[in-house]
Design a protein around this motif. Structure first.
Motif, PDB file in Angstrom:
ATOM      1  N   VAL A 119      20.479 -31.601 -23.137  1.00 15.65           N
ATOM      2  CA  VAL A 119      19.324 -31.816 -22.260  1.00 15.65           C
ATOM      3  C   VAL A 119      18.328 -32.679 -23.019  1.00 15.65           C
ATOM      4  O   VAL A 119      18.106 -32.493 -24.221  1.00 15.65           O
ATOM      5  CB  VAL A 119      18.682 -30.486 -21.797  1.00 15.65           C
ATOM      6  N   ALA A 120      17.741 -33.642 -22.310  1.00 15.59           N
ATOM      7  CA  ALA A 120      16.805 -34.556 -22.947  1.00 15.59           C
ATOM      8  C   ALA A 120      15.650 -34.825 -22.003  1.00 15.59           C
ATOM      9  O   ALA A 120      15.846 -35.032 -20.807  1.00 15.59           O
ATOM     10  CB  ALA A 120      17.512 -35.868 -23.301  1.00 15.59           C
ATOM     11  N   GLY A 121      14.431 -34.818 -22.554  1.00 18.06           N
ATOM     12  CA  GLY A 121      13.272 -35.162 -21.749  1.00 18.06           C
ATOM     13  C   GLY A 121      12.298 -34.006 -21.589  1.00 18.06           C
ATOM     14  O   GLY A 121      11.938 -33.323 -22.537  1.00 18.06           O
ATOM     15  N   LYS A 122      11.896 -33.780 -20.359  1.00 20.99           N
ATOM     16  CA  LYS A 122      10.908 -32.751 -20.046  1.00 20.99           C
ATOM     17  C   LYS A 122      11.585 -31.388 -19.924  1.00 20.99           C
ATOM     18  O   LYS A 122      12.597 -31.250 -19.246  1.00 20.99           O
ATOM     19  CB  LYS A 122      10.209 -33.119 -18.739  1.00 20.99           C
ATOM     20  N   TRP A 123      11.006 -30.370 -20.530  1.00 23.62           N
ATOM     21  CA  TRP A 123      11.569 -29.028 -20.470  1.00 23.62           C
ATOM     22  C   TRP A 123      10.770 -28.173 -19.482  1.00 23.62           C
ATOM     23  O   TRP A 123      11.134 -27.995 -18.351  1.00 23.62           O
ATOM     24  CB  TRP A 123      11.584 -28.382 -21.858  1.00 23.62           C
ATOM     25  N   GLN A 124       9.665 -27.591 -19.964  1.00 19.37           N
ATOM     26  CA  GLN A 124       8.760 -26.817 -19.105  1.00 19.37           C
ATOM     27  C   GLN A 124       9.467 -25.646 -18.417  1.00 19.37           C
ATOM     28  O   GLN A 124       9.240 -25.348 -17.251  1.00 19.37           O
ATOM     29  CB  GLN A 124       8.118 -27.735 -18.064  1.00 19.37           C
ATOM     30  N   LEU A 125      10.349 -24.970 -19.186  1.00 19.51           N
ATOM     31  CA  LEU A 125      11.078 -23.821 -18.643  1.00 19.51           C
ATOM     32  C   LEU A 125      10.995 -22.604 -19.564  1.00 19.51           C
ATOM     33  O   LEU A 125      11.782 -21.673 -19.437  1.00 19.51           O
ATOM     34  CB  LEU A 125      12.547 -24.195 -18.403  1.00 19.51           C
ATOM     35  N   GLY A 126      10.052 -22.639 -20.486  1.00 23.88           N
ATOM     36  CA  GLY A 126       9.899 -21.531 -21.411  1.00 23.88           C
ATOM     37  C   GLY A 126       9.475 -22.040 -22.771  1.00 23.88           C
ATOM     38  O   GLY A 126       9.939 -23.095 -23.216  1.00 23.88           O
ATOM     39  N   LYS A 127       8.594 -21.303 -23.465  1.00 26.42           N
ATOM     40  CA  LYS A 127       8.009 -21.785 -24.711  1.00 26.42           C
ATOM     41  C   LYS A 127       8.658 -21.228 -25.970  1.00 26.42           C
ATOM     42  O   LYS A 127       8.289 -21.612 -27.079  1.00 26.42           O
ATOM     43  CB  LYS A 127       6.513 -21.457 -24.719  1.00 26.42           C
ATOM     44  N   PRO A 132      15.903 -23.342 -25.008  1.00 25.25           N
ATOM     45  CA  PRO A 132      16.927 -24.274 -24.519  1.00 25.25           C
ATOM     46  C   PRO A 132      18.347 -23.856 -24.887  1.00 25.25           C
ATOM     47  O   PRO A 132      19.267 -23.951 -24.066  1.00 25.25           O
ATOM     48  CB  PRO A 132      16.541 -25.606 -25.180  1.00 25.25           C
ATOM     49  N   ASP A 133      18.522 -23.383 -26.125  1.00 28.79           N
ATOM     50  CA  ASP A 133      19.852 -22.941 -26.548  1.00 28.79           C
ATOM     51  C   ASP A 133      20.278 -21.702 -25.772  1.00 28.79           C
ATOM     52  O   ASP A 133      21.414 -21.599 -25.307  1.00 28.79           O
ATOM     53  CB  ASP A 133      19.851 -22.648 -28.049  1.00 28.79           C
ATOM     54  N   PHE A 134      19.368 -20.759 -25.607  1.00 30.84           N
ATOM     55  CA  PHE A 134      19.692 -19.532 -24.886  1.00 30.84           C
ATOM     56  C   PHE A 134      20.105 -19.828 -23.454  1.00 30.84           C
ATOM     57  O   PHE A 134      21.004 -19.188 -22.902  1.00 30.84           O
ATOM     58  CB  PHE A 134      18.499 -18.574 -24.903  1.00 30.84           C
ATOM     59  N   LEU A 135      19.454 -20.803 -22.836  1.00 34.45           N
ATOM     60  CA  LEU A 135      19.758 -21.138 -21.443  1.00 34.45           C
ATOM     61  C   LEU A 135      20.947 -22.087 -21.315  1.00 34.45           C
ATOM     62  O   LEU A 135      21.231 -22.563 -20.216  1.00 34.45           O
ATOM     63  CB  LEU A 135      18.521 -21.726 -20.769  1.00 34.45           C
ATOM     64  N   GLY A 183      15.053 -27.486 -32.064  1.00 33.72           N
ATOM     65  CA  GLY A 183      14.239 -26.469 -32.718  1.00 33.72           C
ATOM     66  C   GLY A 183      13.260 -26.994 -33.740  1.00 33.72           C
ATOM     67  O   GLY A 183      12.420 -26.238 -34.239  1.00 33.72           O
ATOM     68  N   LYS A 184      13.331 -28.286 -34.050  1.00 30.52           N
ATOM     69  CA  LYS A 184      12.417 -28.878 -35.024  1.00 30.52           C
ATOM     70  C   LYS A 184      11.417 -29.766 -34.304  1.00 30.52           C
ATOM     71  O   LYS A 184      11.793 -30.702 -33.612  1.00 30.52           O
ATOM     72  CB  LYS A 184      13.189 -29.696 -36.060  1.00 30.52           C
TER      73      LYS A 184
END
Length: 461
Positions: A119-127, A132-135, A183-184
């Motif tokens: 996934v690349a770009g805008k996330w906005q699905l959790g802080k 991202p890895d969990f999902l 993560g970095k």
């Protein structure tokens, strides 16, 4: 002996061809889903837009299939939640900026099926930094995971001489972006441009997995064309007028440049697939996450269309959509079936011949048959439950290509009354239209029972 050698050569060639054919049949297709941010249906020339130049997306449409009735939610997070889960917001939406981690995402399903997911770009699905890895995403370069939209480093005295250091105020998605790479958190140089970095990451992700001969799913969640409207690297005054990123909206005169740059980034992806020789084994989808933002006004089929983001009208929910897949999708075709964001998950799983987990009850419907030129089983309606934080309650409606019914009984012919200014009284409907009204009413009533006080795990739905 000569005849034997020739026969063996022919046999070898036949075996080689058979093996190649078998490989082509059994090889999992790659899936790339590109989603522009705040880009309504009216902006695309291929749909009748007259304000912007998008030659690469236009070419995709000519080489693939253009959809006329694709509908998102009127805001970014709600659309993303529906996209990744295949479930209407009424059943699983929690709050803005979050996708509840009890849900099963298509990325998780693809990962379990042997796909590499990015996934690349805008996330906005959790802080949470592990979110991202969990999902379900193996590899990512994202904006707005752990870091806020407003840059805490404040003004840069190099770019704003004489103003000194002040805290807050600078949007960090465009110039001098702040991004999260697996993560970095990285703060890039002041001349760097977020959308370009994200495009380069996407191209690298495609090339790496292609060379390793791994099937991949890439969710390219573009940052463009969201405000602040600001210069791109192709703008004459890039880095000369960076004050635009100091306000939420910026300057809408740059929207044209941002659309052009977005189009070029899409073109880079398409060209990379051809360069690597994997276009025929890759389905490439382009769409937008919701309507265009205000104060942008675009010319569309001889009329002005104001950006309708946050609104439940066509200007807020109808988005462009193009699908290119050489050898599968007939070039230059136009599809008028209804599609909404819950449909992408079952469609992509269908494309990849990956079974939907038995624990899931998706609201989406696969349109894979239509991509192959078959009739399929098109939708008769779509449903929307949209909870905007500033509203007293959710906006709820069901619709088809022509008519829309809200849960308060307001009924519109949206094909003619696109601003929804003239509700049609129920008692004035003819028999055929009354059937449509009742069908949409039943949809609304059916989903009204599905809003839950708490969001359970997907296995409990």
């Amino acid at each position: 002996m000569k005849n034997v050698i020739i026969s063996l050569a022919c046999l070898s060639a036949m075996i080689s061809c058979a093996q190649k054919e078998t490989t082509m049949v059994t090889k999992k297709p790659n899936i790339i889903f590109i989603m522009a941010d705040d880009l309504g249906y009216e902006t695309m020339a291929i749909n009748g837009g007259e304000s912007y130049s998008t030659p690469y997306i236009d070419a995709m449409a000519k080489e693939g299939m253009r959809f006329e009735h694709t509908y998102a939610q009127p805001q970014c997070t709600p659309s993303r939640v529906q996209l990744l889960t295949g479930i209407y917001n009424v059943r699983n939406y929690v709050r803005f900026g979050e996708l509840d981690t009890s849900q099963t995402t298509m990325a998780q399903v693809f990962r379990n099926a042997g796909y590499t997911t990015g996934v690349a770009g805008k996330w906005q699905l959790g802080k949470d930094p592990d979110n991202p890895d969990f999902l379900g995403f193996d590899d990512y370069l994202l904006w707005q995971v752990t870091e806020p939209r407003i840059d805490s480093i404040g003004y840069d005295p190099v770019r704003f001489p004489g103003q000194g250091y002040q805290s807050g105020g600078r949007d960090n998605r465009y110039s001098q972006p702040v991004l999260d790479h697996n993560g970095k958190v990285i703060t890039y140089e002041r001349e760097d441009y977020g959308p370009k970095l994200i495009n380069e990451f996407s191209l690298d992700f495609i090339e790496r997995n292609s060379k390793e001969d791994k099937p991949f799913f890439l969710f390219y969640s573009m940052i463009l064309t969201h405000c602040p409207f600001s210069p791109t690297p192709d703008s004459p005054d890039f880095m000369e007028n960076d004050t635009t990123v100091m306000t939420y909206k910026g300057d809408d005169k740059y929207f044209d440049d941002m659309v052009n740059y977005m189009d070029k980034m899409v073109g880079n992806i398409d060209k990379k697939l051809q360069e690597l020789g994997i276009a025929e084994n890759t389905i490439l989808v382009f769409t937008g996450d919701n309507g265009t933002d205000a104060p942008v006004v675009s010319r569309f089929k001889g009329r002005d269309v104001e950006g309708g983001k946050f609104k439940s009208t066509d200007a807020g929910t109808r988005v462009p959509m193009v699908v290119k897949w050489p050898g599968v999708v007939e070039p230059g075709t136009v599809n008028t079936d209804l599609v909404d964001f819950t449909d992408f998950m079952p469609t992509f799983l269908d494309v990849a011949h990956v079974q939907v987990p038995n624990s899931l009850r998706l609201d989406g419907k696969s349109f894979y048959p239509q991509l192959k030129g078959e009739k399929g089983t098109p939708r008769d309606w779509i449903y929307s439950w949209f909870l905007f934080p500033l509203n007293d309650g959710p906006k709820v409606f069901a619709r088809n290509q022509k008519y829309k019914l809200y849960d308060d009984g307001q009924f519109f012919n949206v094909s003619e009354d696109y601003l929804e200014e003239n509700p049609i009284p129920k008692d004035s409907l003819d028999e055929e239209t009354l059937k449509i009204y009742n069908q949409l009413s039943n949809v609304i009533d059916g989903y009204a029972q599905k809003r839950l006080d708490a969001i359970p795990s997907s296995s409990g739905q």
